[in-house]
Design a protein around this motif. Structure first.
Motif, short mmCIF file in Angstrom:
data_model
loop_
_atom_site.label_atom_id
_atom_site.label_comp_id
_atom_site.label_asym_id
_atom_site.label_seq_id
_atom_site.Cartn_x
_atom_site.Cartn_y
_atom_site.Cartn_z
N ALA A 37 0.83 -1.20 0.00
CA ALA A 37 0.00 0.00 0.00
C ALA A 37 0.87 1.25 0.00
O ALA A 37 0.59 2.22 -0.72
N PHE A 38 1.93 1.24 0.78
CA PHE A 38 2.85 2.38 0.85
C PHE A 38 3.54 2.56 -0.51
O PHE A 38 3.66 3.69 -1.01
N GLY A 39 3.97 1.47 -1.12
CA GLY A 39 4.63 1.53 -2.43
C GLY A 39 3.70 2.07 -3.51
O GLY A 39 4.09 2.86 -4.36
N ARG A 40 2.44 1.63 -3.49
CA ARG A 40 1.46 2.14 -4.47
C ARG A 40 1.23 3.64 -4.28
O ARG A 40 1.06 4.36 -5.26
N ALA A 41 1.20 4.06 -3.06
CA ALA A 41 1.00 5.49 -2.80
C ALA A 41 2.18 6.31 -3.31
O ALA A 41 2.00 7.36 -3.92
N ILE A 42 3.37 5.80 -3.11
CA ILE A 42 4.56 6.52 -3.57
C ILE A 42 4.68 6.48 -5.10
O ILE A 42 5.04 7.47 -5.72
N ASN A 43 4.35 5.36 -5.69
CA ASN A 43 4.55 5.17 -7.14
C ASN A 43 3.28 5.38 -7.96
O ASN A 43 3.22 4.92 -9.10
N ALA A 44 2.30 6.06 -7.43
CA ALA A 44 1.02 6.22 -8.14
C ALA A 44 1.22 6.86 -9.51
O ALA A 44 0.63 6.43 -10.51
N GLU A 45 2.06 7.86 -9.59
CA GLU A 45 2.28 8.55 -10.87
C GLU A 45 2.97 7.63 -11.88
O GLU A 45 2.60 7.58 -13.05
N VAL A 46 3.96 6.87 -11.41
CA VAL A 46 4.66 5.94 -12.29
C VAL A 46 3.72 4.85 -12.78
O VAL A 46 3.73 4.48 -13.96
N LEU A 47 2.88 4.34 -11.90
CA LEU A 47 1.91 3.31 -12.28
C LEU A 47 0.91 3.84 -13.30
O LEU A 47 0.52 3.14 -14.24
N LYS A 48 0.51 5.09 -13.16
CA LYS A 48 -0.41 5.70 -14.11
C LYS A 48 0.25 5.81 -15.48
O LYS A 48 -0.34 5.47 -16.51
N LEU A 50 2.71 4.01 -16.60
CA LEU A 50 2.88 2.65 -17.11
C LEU A 50 1.59 2.14 -17.74
O LEU A 50 1.62 1.53 -18.82
N ALA A 51 0.46 2.41 -17.11
CA ALA A 51 -0.83 2.00 -17.67
C ALA A 51 -1.08 2.70 -19.00
O ALA A 51 -1.57 2.09 -19.97
N LYS A 54 1.11 1.06 -21.64
CA LYS A 54 0.55 -0.23 -22.05
C LYS A 54 -0.61 -0.04 -23.02
O LYS A 54 -0.72 -0.77 -24.00
N ALA A 55 -1.47 0.94 -22.76
CA ALA A 55 -2.59 1.21 -23.65
C ALA A 55 -2.09 1.67 -25.02
O ALA A 55 -2.60 1.22 -26.05
N THR A 56 -1.09 2.52 -25.03
CA THR A 56 -0.50 2.99 -26.29
C THR A 56 0.15 1.84 -27.03
O THR A 56 0.02 1.72 -28.26
N GLN A 57 0.85 0.98 -26.31
CA GLN A 57 1.50 -0.18 -26.93
C GLN A 57 0.46 -1.11 -27.54
O GLN A 57 0.66 -1.63 -28.65
N LYS A 58 -0.65 -1.32 -26.86
CA LYS A 58 -1.71 -2.18 -27.38
C LYS A 58 -2.28 -1.59 -28.66
O LYS A 58 -2.49 -2.31 -29.65
N GLU A 59 -2.51 -0.28 -28.67
CA GLU A 59 -3.03 0.39 -29.86
C GLU A 59 -2.05 0.27 -31.03
O GLU A 59 -2.45 -0.02 -32.16
#
Length: 148
Positions: A37-48, A50-51, A54-59
């Motif tokens: 939970a702490f890691g997700r809070a810190i890396n929220a921007e990076v995870l966004k 990355l998502a 991934k969407a661009t790569q799929k397209e």
């Protein structure tokens, strides 16, 4: 007991309790959940980001696959055109070398494989031309009368 002793004792008790739960054979990992939970809070921007990547790569992958399919269909059209042209020359009694027949047969192989792999592809335009080329090739092969 004062407030500081209660908080200190409670904190130590909570620490010991969480550690015991983590060590227990039951697959509960409170430290891992807290760290996650702490890691997700810190890396929220990076995870966004990355998502989004991934969407661009799929397209991009979908566009590339559509382009490859279109290119493969164009190549099948080229093979069919060459087959029809070669057959037209045979019908006009233009002689060909054995190598030219082999090239035409290679086009036929590629074309027929594409048609087999893509049943929705309209392929009835060359069926008789293919049959005629194979028949003439067999006749020339039997008589040994290819153009020299």
């Amino acid at each position: 007991m004062n407030l500081q002793e209660i908080i200190t004792g409670g904190g130590i008790s909570l620490f010991v309790l969480l550690t015991i739960i983590q060590i227990a054979p039951v697959k509960i990992n409170p430290w891992g959940a807290i760290a996650k939970a702490f890691g997700r809070a810190i890396n929220a921007e990076v995870l966004k980001e990355l998502a989004e990547m991934k969407a661009t790569q799929k397209e991009t992958r979908e566009k590339l696959e559509a382009h490859i399919d279109m290119d493969d269909e164009r190549m099948a059209d080229v093979h069919r055109t060459r087959i029809l042209h070669f057959n037209n020359e045979l019908l006009r009694e233009i002689d060909h070398t054995k190598e030219e027949f082999i090239e035409a047969l290679a086009d036929i192989d590629e074309y027929e494989q594409y048609c087999k792999d893509h049943p929705n592809y309209k392929n009835n335009r060359a069926v008789h031309a293919v049959a005629n080329i194979k028949r003439v090739y067999d006749d020339r092969l039997e008589k040994h009368d290819f153009l020299q």
